[in-house]
Design a protein around this motif. Sequence first.
Motif, PDB file in Angstrom:
ATOM      1  N   VAL A 120      26.097  69.512 115.759  1.00  0.00           N
ATOM      2  CA  VAL A 120      27.806  69.599 115.920  1.00  0.00           C
ATOM      3  C   VAL A 120      28.132  70.536 114.814  1.00  0.00           C
ATOM      4  CG1 VAL A 120      29.754  68.251 114.653  1.00  0.00           C
ATOM      5  CG2 VAL A 120      27.876  66.739 115.771  1.00  0.00           C
ATOM      6  N   ALA A 121      29.242  71.632 115.219  1.00  0.00           N
ATOM      7  CA  ALA A 121      29.905  72.542 114.826  1.00  0.00           C
ATOM      8  C   ALA A 121      30.672  71.778 114.158  1.00  0.00           C
ATOM      9  CB  ALA A 121      30.048  74.113 115.189  1.00  0.00           C
ATOM     10  N   VAL A 122      32.077  72.898 112.777  1.00  0.00           N
ATOM     11  CA  VAL A 122      32.397  72.676 112.628  1.00  0.00           C
ATOM     12  C   VAL A 122      34.012  74.406 112.616  1.00  0.00           C
ATOM     13  CG1 VAL A 122      34.349  72.418 111.206  1.00  0.00           C
ATOM     14  CG2 VAL A 122      31.942  70.843 110.512  1.00  0.00           C
ATOM     15  N   PRO A 123      33.986  74.587 113.919  1.00  0.00           N
ATOM     16  CA  PRO A 123      34.713  75.955 113.731  1.00  0.00           C
ATOM     17  C   PRO A 123      35.689  76.544 112.700  1.00  0.00           C
ATOM     18  CG  PRO A 123      34.961  75.115 115.873  1.00  0.00           C
ATOM     19  CD  PRO A 123      34.895  73.271 115.319  1.00  0.00           C
ATOM     20  N   THR A 124      35.445  77.578 112.101  1.00  0.00           N
ATOM     21  CA  THR A 124      36.693  77.365 111.785  1.00  0.00           C
ATOM     22  C   THR A 124      37.832  78.293 112.295  1.00  0.00           C
ATOM     23  OG1 THR A 124      35.043  79.932 111.127  1.00  0.00           O
ATOM     24  CG2 THR A 124      35.167  78.366 109.768  1.00  0.00           C
ATOM     25  N   GLU A 125      38.846  79.372 111.910  1.00  0.00           N
ATOM     26  CA  GLU A 125      40.385  79.857 111.922  1.00  0.00           C
ATOM     27  C   GLU A 125      39.246  81.369 111.886  1.00  0.00           C
ATOM     28  OE1 GLU A 125      45.224  80.567 112.023  1.00  0.00           O
ATOM     29  OE2 GLU A 125      43.967  79.611 110.454  1.00  0.00           O
ATOM     30  N   ARG A 165      45.826  81.211 117.546  1.00  0.00           N
ATOM     31  CA  ARG A 165      45.948  80.358 116.935  1.00  0.00           C
ATOM     32  C   ARG A 165      44.423  80.475 117.523  1.00  0.00           C
ATOM     33  NH1 ARG A 165      46.714  75.846 113.583  1.00  0.00           N
ATOM     34  NH2 ARG A 165      45.257  76.956 112.246  1.00  0.00           N
ATOM     35  N   ARG A 166      43.456  81.116 117.080  1.00  0.00           N
ATOM     36  CA  ARG A 166      42.124  80.252 117.801  1.00  0.00           C
ATOM     37  C   ARG A 166      40.820  79.681 116.510  1.00  0.00           C
ATOM     38  NH1 ARG A 166      42.882  84.837 121.074  1.00  0.00           N
ATOM     39  NH2 ARG A 166      42.577  84.596 122.970  1.00  0.00           N
ATOM     40  N   ALA A 167      39.955  78.863 117.655  1.00  0.00           N
ATOM     41  CA  ALA A 167      39.149  78.256 116.734  1.00  0.00           C
ATOM     42  C   ALA A 167      37.978  79.808 116.539  1.00  0.00           C
ATOM     43  CB  ALA A 167      38.618  77.061 116.584  1.00  0.00           C
ATOM     44  N   TYR A 168      37.298  80.003 115.701  1.00  0.00           N
ATOM     45  CA  TYR A 168      36.008  81.055 115.771  1.00  0.00           C
ATOM     46  C   TYR A 168      34.605  80.071 115.686  1.00  0.00           C
ATOM     47  CZ  TYR A 168      32.647  84.291 114.122  1.00  0.00           C
ATOM     48  OH  TYR A 168      31.422  85.003 113.780  1.00  0.00           O
ATOM     49  N   LEU A 169      33.434  79.773 116.644  1.00  0.00           N
ATOM     50  CA  LEU A 169      32.222  79.652 116.890  1.00  0.00           C
ATOM     51  C   LEU A 169      31.172  80.919 116.599  1.00  0.00           C
ATOM     52  CD1 LEU A 169      31.092  76.823 117.350  1.00  0.00           C
ATOM     53  CD2 LEU A 169      31.182  76.998 119.932  1.00  0.00           C
ATOM     54  N   GLY A 170      31.304  81.742 117.217  1.00  0.00           N
ATOM     55  CA  GLY A 170      30.233  82.876 117.029  1.00  0.00           C
ATOM     56  C   GLY A 170      29.077  82.317 117.697  1.00  0.00           C
ATOM     57  N   SER A 185      28.096  82.500 110.846  1.00  0.00           N
ATOM     58  CA  SER A 185      29.060  81.467 111.605  1.00  0.00           C
ATOM     59  C   SER A 185      28.436  79.804 111.781  1.00  0.00           C
ATOM     60  CB  SER A 185      29.056  82.454 113.201  1.00  0.00           C
ATOM     61  OG  SER A 185      28.103  81.685 113.704  1.00  0.00           O
ATOM     62  N   PRO A 186      29.586  79.464 112.168  1.00  0.00           N
ATOM     63  CA  PRO A 186      29.698  78.184 112.372  1.00  0.00           C
ATOM     64  C   PRO A 186      28.255  77.605 113.350  1.00  0.00           C
ATOM     65  CG  PRO A 186      31.925  78.640 112.214  1.00  0.00           C
ATOM     66  CD  PRO A 186      31.294  80.289 111.855  1.00  0.00           C
ATOM     67  N   ALA A 187      28.129  78.489 114.284  1.00  0.00           N
ATOM     68  CA  ALA A 187      27.423  78.048 114.820  1.00  0.00           C
ATOM     69  C   ALA A 187      25.897  78.332 114.481  1.00  0.00           C
ATOM     70  CB  ALA A 187      27.155  79.197 116.194  1.00  0.00           C
ATOM     71  N   ASP A 188      25.979  79.183 113.697  1.00  0.00           N
ATOM     72  CA  ASP A 188      24.933  79.725 113.111  1.00  0.00           C
ATOM     73  C   ASP A 188      24.131  78.222 112.045  1.00  0.00           C
ATOM     74  OD1 ASP A 188      22.696  80.537 111.837  1.00  0.00           O
ATOM     75  OD2 ASP A 188      23.827  81.765 109.897  1.00  0.00           O
ATOM     76  N   HIS A 189      25.386  77.818 111.150  1.00  0.00           N
ATOM     77  CA  HIS A 189      24.858  76.714 110.292  1.00  0.00           C
ATOM     78  C   HIS A 189      24.885  75.437 110.921  1.00  0.00           C
ATOM     79  CE1 HIS A 189      26.382  79.205 107.169  1.00  0.00           C
ATOM     80  NE2 HIS A 189      27.293  79.327 107.504  1.00  0.00           N
ATOM     81  N   ALA A 190      25.055  75.556 112.001  1.00  0.00           N
ATOM     82  CA  ALA A 190      24.980  73.997 112.866  1.00  0.00           C
ATOM     83  C   ALA A 190      23.732  73.795 113.300  1.00  0.00           C
ATOM     84  CB  ALA A 190      26.088  73.855 114.135  1.00  0.00           C
TER      85      ALA A 190
END
Length: 319
Positions: free
Chosen positions: A312-317, A222-227, A258-263
Motif C-alpha cells: 500500500v503506497a500513499v502518493p504525495t502531491e 494536480r497529480r499524485a506522485y508515486l515515484g 518516493s512513496p513507492a520506495d517507502h511502500a
Amino acid sequence: MEEMDSYSRTVSAVAAEVTGKVAAVRLGTGSGSAVVVDGGALRDPSPDHPARTTASTVLVTNAHVVGRSRRGTASFVDGTEVAVVVAGSDPLSDLAVLRAPEPAELPAPVRLGDADGLVVGQLVVAVGNPLGLIGSVTAGVVSALGRALPTRSGRAGRVVEDVIQVDAALNPGNSGGALADHRARVVGISTAVAGVGLGLAVPVNRTTRHILTTLLEDGRVRRAYLGIVGAPAPVPSDVAERYQRSNGLRLAQVVAGSPADHAGLRAGDLVLEVGRQPVEDAQGVQRQLFGDAIGSPLPVTVLRNGAMVDVVAVPTELS
C-alpha cells in the motif's frame, strides 16, 4: 505505381483537411505549432459530438513551447493572425492550452482520434511549422509505442510516458503540431525531435483528454506522485492464465525516498494492479494518479520472484 498513388492520395487528403487547422505560434522567446481543438469534444469524444467551432474552441500545443510565457500570437496558412493567452500548461505531459480572445476567428477544429488504437507500422502524417515554414507536411509510420521521454522541466526522474515514436521527419518548430492518422483524425501532438529520422508525439487518448480538460477548467493539473519508471512486459504464462492478464508494467526504477520506495516496491517488480485496477503499461498507472489520489492509500499488486506481493503506497502531491 497504383500503390504509390493510393499512398499519395491518402497523405494529400489528410494534409488538405489538417494543414489549415495548425497554427505557427510565438510566445515570448518560444515558438512552435498549435492545433485548433473543440474543447467540448475533449469532454465528449463520441461520433455524435463532431468537431465544430464554438466558444470553447482552443489551441493545443506543448508546454515546452509555452515555457513561462502567458500570451502570444497564432498565425495560420491563410494569413490569419490572432492573439492568444495561455489557459494552462502541464510540463509533465508536455501539453498546454491556448485561448483566443475571439474564438470565432479561429479555423474549424480538427477531428480527434484515439492513439490507443494505433499499431506499429501504421501510416501517420505530421503537420507543423518546422524551421518557421508554416504549413509543412511530412508522412511516415508509427515506429514504436509506449516510449518514455524525459521532461524539459529539469527535474530528475520525470518523464512523459506512452509517447508515440514515428519516422516522419520532425524539425524544430514542429513541436505542438498535429500527428494525424489516415482518416485525418489527430492522434498525437508532436513533442520532440529525438534524432535523425526519429520523432516523438504525445498521444491523444482518454488520459490526455482528461489533462486538457483540466487545464481548460483549472489552469493546471494536480497529480499524485508515486515515484516509479517502467515499461510494458509480458506476464509469465501460468500467471497470465490464472489472472487473464497478458502484460504488466516492469519497474525499471523506483525513485529513492518516493512513496513507492517507502511502500516497498522494487526495480524488477512486475506491476499487475494499481488501485485494484489492471495495469499493462505506464498509462494504466497514470490514470490512478490524479488529484484525488493525493494522500490516500493506494493498493499495488506486483509479481516478484514468482510470488504475488501486495503493498500500500500513499502518493504525495507532485510539485
